[in-house]
Enzyme design. Structure first.
Site, PDB file in Angstrom:
ATOM      1  N   ARG A   1       0.879  -1.188   0.000  1.00  0.00           N
ATOM      2  CA  ARG A   1       0.000   0.000   0.000  1.00  0.00           C
ATOM      3  C   ARG A   1       0.902   1.219   0.000  1.00  0.00           C
ATOM      4  O   ARG A   1       1.724   1.402   0.908  1.00  0.00           O
ATOM      5  CB  ARG A   1      -0.918  -0.011   1.226  1.00  0.00           C
TER       6      ARG A   1
ATOM      7  N   HIS B   1      -7.118   0.667  -6.840  1.00  0.00           N
ATOM      8  CA  HIS B   1      -7.331  -0.195  -5.662  1.00  0.00           C
ATOM      9  C   HIS B   1      -8.027  -1.487  -6.126  1.00  0.00           C
ATOM     10  O   HIS B   1      -9.190  -1.739  -5.822  1.00  0.00           O
ATOM     11  CB  HIS B   1      -8.197   0.568  -4.648  1.00  0.00           C
TER      12      HIS B   1
ATOM     13  N   GLN C   1     -10.076  -4.065  -3.945  1.00  0.00           N
ATOM     14  CA  GLN C   1     -11.401  -3.569  -3.549  1.00  0.00           C
ATOM     15  C   GLN C   1     -12.405  -3.753  -4.689  1.00  0.00           C
ATOM     16  O   GLN C   1     -13.538  -4.183  -4.463  1.00  0.00           O
ATOM     17  CB  GLN C   1     -11.286  -2.082  -3.175  1.00  0.00           C
TER      18      GLN C   1
ATOM     19  N   ASP D   1     -17.186   7.200  -2.348  1.00  0.00           N
ATOM     20  CA  ASP D   1     -15.961   7.027  -1.562  1.00  0.00           C
ATOM     21  C   ASP D   1     -15.742   8.343  -0.814  1.00  0.00           C
ATOM     22  O   ASP D   1     -16.402   9.356  -1.119  1.00  0.00           O
ATOM     23  CB  ASP D   1     -14.792   6.732  -2.532  1.00  0.00           C
TER      24      ASP D   1
ATOM     25  N   CYS E   1     -16.469   1.627  -0.237  1.00  0.00           N
ATOM     26  CA  CYS E   1     -15.310   0.806   0.142  1.00  0.00           C
ATOM     27  C   CYS E   1     -15.001   0.911   1.635  1.00  0.00           C
ATOM     28  O   CYS E   1     -14.349   0.041   2.191  1.00  0.00           O
ATOM     29  CB  CYS E   1     -14.099   1.202  -0.690  1.00  0.00           C
TER      30      CYS E   1
ATOM     31  N   ARG F   1     -13.611  -8.867   1.356  1.00  0.00           N
ATOM     32  CA  ARG F   1     -12.190  -8.610   1.086  1.00  0.00           C
ATOM     33  C   ARG F   1     -11.383  -9.870   1.411  1.00  0.00           C
ATOM     34  O   ARG F   1     -10.479 -10.258   0.669  1.00  0.00           O
ATOM     35  CB  ARG F   1     -11.671  -7.428   1.930  1.00  0.00           C
TER      36      ARG F   1
HETATM   37  N1  NVA Z   1      -9.915   6.888  -1.865  1.00  0.00           N
HETATM   38  C1  NVA Z   1      -9.630   6.389  -0.534  1.00  0.00           C
HETATM   39  C2  NVA Z   1      -9.867   4.920  -0.458  1.00  0.00           C
HETATM   40  C3  NVA Z   1      -9.668   4.312   0.911  1.00  0.00           C
HETATM   41  C4  NVA Z   1      -9.902   2.835   0.935  1.00  0.00           C
HETATM   42  C5  NVA Z   1      -8.200   6.746  -0.171  1.00  0.00           C
HETATM   43  O1  NVA Z   1      -7.306   6.559  -1.013  1.00  0.00           O
HETATM   44  O2  NVA Z   1      -7.973   7.224   0.942  1.00  0.00           O
HETATM   45  N1   CP Z   2     -11.452  -0.142   1.895  1.00  0.00           N
HETATM   46  C1   CP Z   2     -10.183  -0.188   2.368  1.00  0.00           C
HETATM   47  O1   CP Z   2      -9.218  -0.438   1.639  1.00  0.00           O
HETATM   48  O2   CP Z   2     -10.109   0.035   3.699  1.00  0.00           O
HETATM   49  P1   CP Z   2      -8.774   0.251   4.546  1.00  0.00           P
HETATM   50  O3   CP Z   2      -8.194   1.580   4.154  1.00  0.00           O
HETATM   51  O4   CP Z   2      -9.257   0.224   5.977  1.00  0.00           O
HETATM   52  O5   CP Z   2      -7.823  -0.870   4.254  1.00  0.00           O
END
Ligand code: NVA
Ligand code: CP
Length: 316
Positions: A101, A128, A131, A231, A271, A299
């Site tokens: 990540r 992502h 997801q 989101d 998500c 997930r």
């Molecule tokens: N768009 C959000 C998704 C979190 C799962 C982010 O990148 O923070």
């Molecule tokens: N939806 C998702 O990826 O959640 P987290 O940021 O908690 O991993």
């Protein structure tokens, strides 16, 4: 050997396999269903916060007989400037796969290019995919009963409306996924968050030129939609823009009235984490057609299927 950096890293027949494997693993949960990662260690390099992704991967690897090794970026030398290339080369000598990540999408590409083990994108600023596969599985579980259990086939021709930040990782990733799965996607957000020309070019290179519609009118986007998706308005790394984002995206809040303008049996997906009162109201989150916690659970099952496929391809 395969990586999973973007939705299209699996072919359509492989996507169908991921989905049916996820269904089997879900049904078998609680029994020792698979030892696909027996004797393996998978490293998880995280540069951003995570609840669902971290926990579902750690539990999932354990349930497949493997050992998850969580590495906060700042705990390893990567956080002090060791190159991504050397990190990939060194970790490949120890572990069987990398789950990453990060911010820049090029980080996961560079890890994949320089390591010798599969790399999984656990969220970048661009995409992502774990997801999106899970989201698709979550609605396919419901729709497929009407088409003989064909999970992937049940998605074909369906429409998803994605509202709010239409230039974030979730919007881009869903635009790619929808095209791969044979769905239609309507994006709706402020003009200043219209998907970039670079993204349009990327989608065309992936084989889907003109693969989405964009409108600033959220009601137009949700018309005839089977899925309404949103989101957070402030993704990780965008905190400095909070005030401006909350102001410009306010018309795109998913309210009960906006949700009611989609198909009468449409599902609401998010998500998570959700910011109730910003991108979506409490009422919609609590609607019986909101499937947000099934998404979260899935997930685990879908990622176990993805890891199983990657481990198989690495052994060949
Ligand atoms: N768009 C959000 C998704 C979190 C799962 C982010 O990148 O923070
Ligand atoms: N939806 C998702 O990826 O959640 P987290 O940021 O908690 O991993």
């Amino acid at each position: 050997m395969k990586h999973f950096l973007k939705e299209t890293d699996f072919t359509l027949p492989e996507v169908a396999e991921v989905m049916s494997l996820a269904r089997e693993l879900k049904a078998a949960r609680g029994r020792q269903a698979s030892a696909a990662l027996a004797g393996q260690t998978w490293a998880m390099i995280f540069s951003k916060s995570s609840t669902r992704t971290r926990v579902s991967f750690e539990v999932g690897i354990h349930e497949l007989g493997g050992n998850p090794l969580f590495l906060n970026r700042n705990d390893i030398q990567l956080g002090r400037g060791e190159s991504i290339e050397d990190t990939a080369r060194v970790l490949s000598r120890f572990v069987h796969g990398l789950i990453v990540r990060t911010f820049d999408h090029s980080d996961v590409e560079r890890l994949a290019a320089n390591g010798t083990v599969p790399v999984v994108n656990a969220l970048t600023d661009f995409l992502h995919p774990c997801q999106i596969y899970t989201d698709a599985f979550t609605v396919a579980e419901r729709w497929s009963t009407a088409c003989g259990g064909d999970l992937l086939g049940s998605l074909r021709g369906r429409k998803i409306a994605f509202l709010g930040d239409t230039s974030c990782n979730m919007a881009y990733s869903w635009a790619l996924g929808a095209n791969l799965f044979g769905m239609k996607i309507a994006l709706s957000g402020p003009e200043s968050f219209r998907p970039s020309k670079d993204f349009e070019a990327f989608l065309a290179r992936e084989g889907f030129p003109g693969g989405f519609t964009f409108t600033t009118d959220p009601r137009e986007a949700v018309r005839d939609a089977d899925v309404v998706y949103t989101d957070v308005w402030v993704s990780m790394g965008k905190e400095e823009e909070t005030k401006e984002r909350l102001r410009t995206m306010a018309p795109y809040q998913v309210t009960a009235s906006l949700f009611a303008a989609a198909k009468p049996d449409a599902y609401f997906l998010h998500c998570l984490p959700a910011h109730a009162g910003e991108e979506v109201t409490e009422e919609v989150l609590a609607n019986p057609r909101s499937v947000i916690f099934d998404q979260a659970e899935n997930r685990l099952h879908v990622q176990k299927a993805i890891l199983t496929m990657l481990a198989r391809s690495a052994r060949r």
